[in-house]
Design a protein around this motif. Structure first.
Motif, PDB file in Angstrom:
ATOM      1  N   SER A 160       3.089  -3.152   1.702  1.00 61.01           N
ATOM      2  CA  SER A 160       3.722  -3.787   2.743  1.00 61.01           C
ATOM      3  C   SER A 160       3.355  -3.197   4.526  1.00 61.01           C
ATOM      4  CB  SER A 160       4.962  -3.521   2.200  1.00 61.01           C
ATOM      5  OG  SER A 160       5.580  -2.183   2.820  1.00 61.01           O
ATOM      6  N   ILE A 161       3.069  -2.032   4.977  1.00 66.42           N
ATOM      7  CA  ILE A 161       2.354  -2.069   6.252  1.00 66.42           C
ATOM      8  C   ILE A 161       1.532  -3.599   6.661  1.00 66.42           C
ATOM      9  CG2 ILE A 161       0.744  -0.904   7.599  1.00 66.42           C
ATOM     10  CD1 ILE A 161       1.370   1.603   5.796  1.00 66.42           C
ATOM     11  N   PRO A 162       1.772  -3.542   8.158  1.00 66.17           N
ATOM     12  CA  PRO A 162       0.986  -4.989   8.208  1.00 66.17           C
ATOM     13  C   PRO A 162      -0.412  -4.531   8.822  1.00 66.17           C
ATOM     14  CG  PRO A 162       2.992  -4.391   9.306  1.00 66.17           C
ATOM     15  CD  PRO A 162       2.962  -3.944   8.436  1.00 66.17           C
ATOM     16  N   PRO A 163      -0.927  -5.731   8.347  1.00 66.70           N
ATOM     17  CA  PRO A 163      -2.531  -5.707   8.050  1.00 66.70           C
ATOM     18  C   PRO A 163      -2.667  -5.092   9.827  1.00 66.70           C
ATOM     19  CG  PRO A 163      -2.083  -7.662   6.656  1.00 66.70           C
ATOM     20  CD  PRO A 163      -0.724  -6.891   7.641  1.00 66.70           C
ATOM     21  N   ALA A 164      -2.607  -5.458  10.758  1.00 73.42           N
ATOM     22  CA  ALA A 164      -2.662  -5.286  12.560  1.00 73.42           C
ATOM     23  C   ALA A 164      -2.243  -4.268  12.926  1.00 73.42           C
ATOM     24  CB  ALA A 164      -1.527  -6.862  12.775  1.00 73.42           C
ATOM     25  N   LEU A 165      -1.058  -3.558  11.723  1.00 71.77           N
ATOM     26  CA  LEU A 165      -0.743  -2.258  12.126  1.00 71.77           C
ATOM     27  C   LEU A 165      -1.904  -1.262  11.565  1.00 71.77           C
ATOM     28  CD1 LEU A 165       1.163   0.100  13.775  1.00 71.77           C
ATOM     29  CD2 LEU A 165       1.837  -0.059  11.009  1.00 71.77           C
ATOM     30  N   ILE A 166      -2.433  -1.557  10.995  1.00 70.70           N
ATOM     31  CA  ILE A 166      -3.395  -0.675  10.453  1.00 70.70           C
ATOM     32  C   ILE A 166      -4.794  -0.693  10.983  1.00 70.70           C
ATOM     33  CG2 ILE A 166      -5.457  -0.025   8.352  1.00 70.70           C
ATOM     34  CD1 ILE A 166      -2.868  -0.709   6.351  1.00 70.70           C
ATOM     35  N   ASP A 167      -5.012  -2.149  11.347  1.00 74.71           N
ATOM     36  CA  ASP A 167      -6.158  -2.313  12.651  1.00 74.71           C
ATOM     37  C   ASP A 167      -6.366  -1.237  14.065  1.00 74.71           C
ATOM     38  OD1 ASP A 167      -8.840  -3.580  12.080  1.00 74.71           O
ATOM     39  OD2 ASP A 167      -8.029  -4.596  13.736  1.00 74.71           O
ATOM     40  N   ALA A 168      -5.281  -1.469  13.681  1.00 73.93           N
ATOM     41  CA  ALA A 168      -4.327  -1.190  15.695  1.00 73.93           C
ATOM     42  C   ALA A 168      -5.210   0.490  15.256  1.00 73.93           C
ATOM     43  CB  ALA A 168      -3.911  -1.058  16.300  1.00 73.93           C
ATOM     44  N   LEU A 169      -4.320   0.983  14.170  1.00 72.21           N
ATOM     45  CA  LEU A 169      -4.860   2.474  13.955  1.00 72.21           C
ATOM     46  C   LEU A 169      -5.808   3.179  13.554  1.00 72.21           C
ATOM     47  CD1 LEU A 169      -1.701   3.339  11.955  1.00 72.21           C
ATOM     48  CD2 LEU A 169      -2.171   3.723  14.155  1.00 72.21           C
ATOM     49  N   VAL A 170      -6.592   2.119  13.058  1.00 77.38           N
ATOM     50  CA  VAL A 170      -8.668   2.280  13.063  1.00 77.38           C
ATOM     51  C   VAL A 170      -9.017   2.701  13.970  1.00 77.38           C
ATOM     52  CG1 VAL A 170     -10.443   0.889  11.938  1.00 77.38           C
ATOM     53  CG2 VAL A 170      -8.392   1.471  10.769  1.00 77.38           C
ATOM     54  N   TRP A 171      -9.224   1.503  14.911  1.00 77.94           N
ATOM     55  CA  TRP A 171      -9.270   1.546  16.420  1.00 77.94           C
ATOM     56  C   TRP A 171      -9.171   2.856  17.647  1.00 77.94           C
ATOM     57  CZ3 TRP A 171     -13.815  -0.210  18.255  1.00 77.94           C
ATOM     58  CH2 TRP A 171     -14.440  -2.045  17.430  1.00 77.94           C
ATOM     59  N   PHE A 172      -7.985   3.853  16.681  1.00 76.29           N
ATOM     60  CA  PHE A 172      -7.030   4.649  17.840  1.00 76.29           C
ATOM     61  C   PHE A 172      -8.139   5.466  17.430  1.00 76.29           C
ATOM     62  CE2 PHE A 172      -3.818   8.203  17.459  1.00 76.29           C
ATOM     63  CZ  PHE A 172      -4.437   8.311  19.476  1.00 76.29           C
ATOM     64  N   GLY A 173      -8.397   5.758  15.760  1.00 77.87           N
ATOM     65  CA  GLY A 173      -9.571   6.616  15.100  1.00 77.87           C
ATOM     66  C   GLY A 173     -10.419   6.564  15.922  1.00 77.87           C
TER      67      GLY A 173
END
Length: 367
Positions: free
Chosen positions: A312-325
């Motif tokens: 249920s975590i929004p995909p846009a949030l995960i994508d943003a965290l990927v780029w933060f990494g």
């Protein structure tokens, strides 16, 4: 990076259908009449995320700057350490290999990930998706393994200085570097090509996630726990323990080292200078480890938590965290430039063109 998710990845929270959720993104246009697919002529195609022109320009600019800084900065680190003979030390050889991880990430992983993040679709072949995902996982795992090796090397330098040269030799560093690359590559590509990440949730993935034009990396509960622990949490805890031990040992030995340094100062400045460089280098590498953990911890927490809350975590949030990494790979050269005087001097020599002078490789960057 362990789990590069596209914005179009399907989630199924209560009260929404799968197709409804495909339109949800912090960067997407919410008009349900605007529907577009990655491949309009193919049944089962993934739905494209529609974004305004301003958002696309912002995303492209931000990601392009990140890629450019990552490639340029880490290339300068590699050239500096490889060219100047004075920098051919065990610590710097590990930093050189770590910079190579970041450079490969900036060249081969970030650009395709940027296309996927902006358009919400994967326009390359399926085998390319697997190769890209495998390299993504491999490089992030290799990075943290390199940092763990750096921590072990610093532990020997600070806690056992008298036996350091006998313990940490070129062959030792070569074994560390080789193990970091080989283990990471085997681990990453085994997961991707054997599809162990789907074990226990194959039916859900095939019915709810898989579609044409997507490059999804889906993890079931068990695989999410195992991969996150191996690739991040266990090495991270080991590094935290090593640097904690280094801190307490260095603190306990500080008075005796200062006393010895004062006694020898009249005869030579080298003991004090060596002690300073050792402590300075340890502090710098501790900062590198800390920045790595800060950049990647949010993503790995979401990665391990997501399967247990029904994705249920929004995909846009995960994508943003990927780029933060990914941002961590761009920050490392700035850390070296800010904390290492020899790196600043090496940069000046390279940028000024003095590096092409005869015997420039023998220039003393520090005394």
């Amino acid at each position: 990076m362990l789990r590069p998710l596209a914005d179009q990845e399907i989630r199924k929270p209560a009260g929404r259908t799968i197709m409804d959720y495909l339109n949800i993104s912090v960067f997407s246009v919410h008009d349900p009449s605007d529907t577009s697919f990655c491949y309009d002529s193919i049944n089962g195609s993934c739905q494209r995320i529609l974004r305004t022109l301003d958002v696309k320009i912002f995303m492209i600019f931000t990601m392009a700057v990140t890629v450019l800084v990552t490639v340029t900065g880490n290339l300068l680190v590699i050239l500096s350490i490889a060219h100047f003979k004075q920098l051919h030390t065990p610590t710097n050889h590990l930093i050189l290999s770590l910079a190579m991880c970041d450079l490969l990430l900036g060249i081969f992983v970030m650009p395709p990930s940027a296309v996927r993040s902006v358009h919400g679709c994967w326009y390359f072949a399926d085998v390319t998706c697997k190769l890209h995902t495998g390299m993504d996982i491999m490089l992030s795992t290799a990075s943290i393994f390199h940092l763990m090796c750096v921590s072990a090397e610093r532990f020997c330098a600070v806690c056992s200085p008298l036996t350091y040269r006998s313990r940490v030799r070129s062959a030792t560093v070569l074994c560390m570097v080789s193990a970091s690359w080989i283990v990471s590559a085997v681990f990453a590509y085994t997961i991707v090509f054997s599809e162990l990440n789907l074990k226990g949730a194959e039916d859900f993935y095939n019915s709810q996630i898989r579609c044409m034009g997507g490059c999804h990396v889906f993890f079931s509960r068990g695989s999410a726990v195992v991969t996150s622990m191996v690739s991040f949490f266990i090495p991270g805890l080991i590094m935290f323990g090593i640097y904690s031990r280094i801190y307490f040992v260095a603190r306990g030995q500080a008075r005796s080292i200062d006393f010895l340094t004062n006694q020898l100062r009249m005869a030579s400045h080298r003991p004090g200078e060596f002690r300073y460089r050792t402590r300075k280098g340890t502090m710098t590498l501790a900062v590198v480890v800390g920045v790595f953990l800060i950049c990647w911890t949010p993503f790995f927490l979401c990665n391990i938590l997501d399967p247990f809350i029904d994705f249920s975590i929004p995909p846009a949030l995960i994508d943003a965290l990927v780029w933060f990494g990914y941002l961590n790979s761009a920050l490392n050269p700035f850390i070296y430039a800010f904390l290492y005087p020899w790196f600043r001097k090496a940069l000046h020599i390279i940028i000024s063109g003095a590096v092409f002078n005869r015997n420039s490789c023998r220039i003393q960057l520090y005394s």
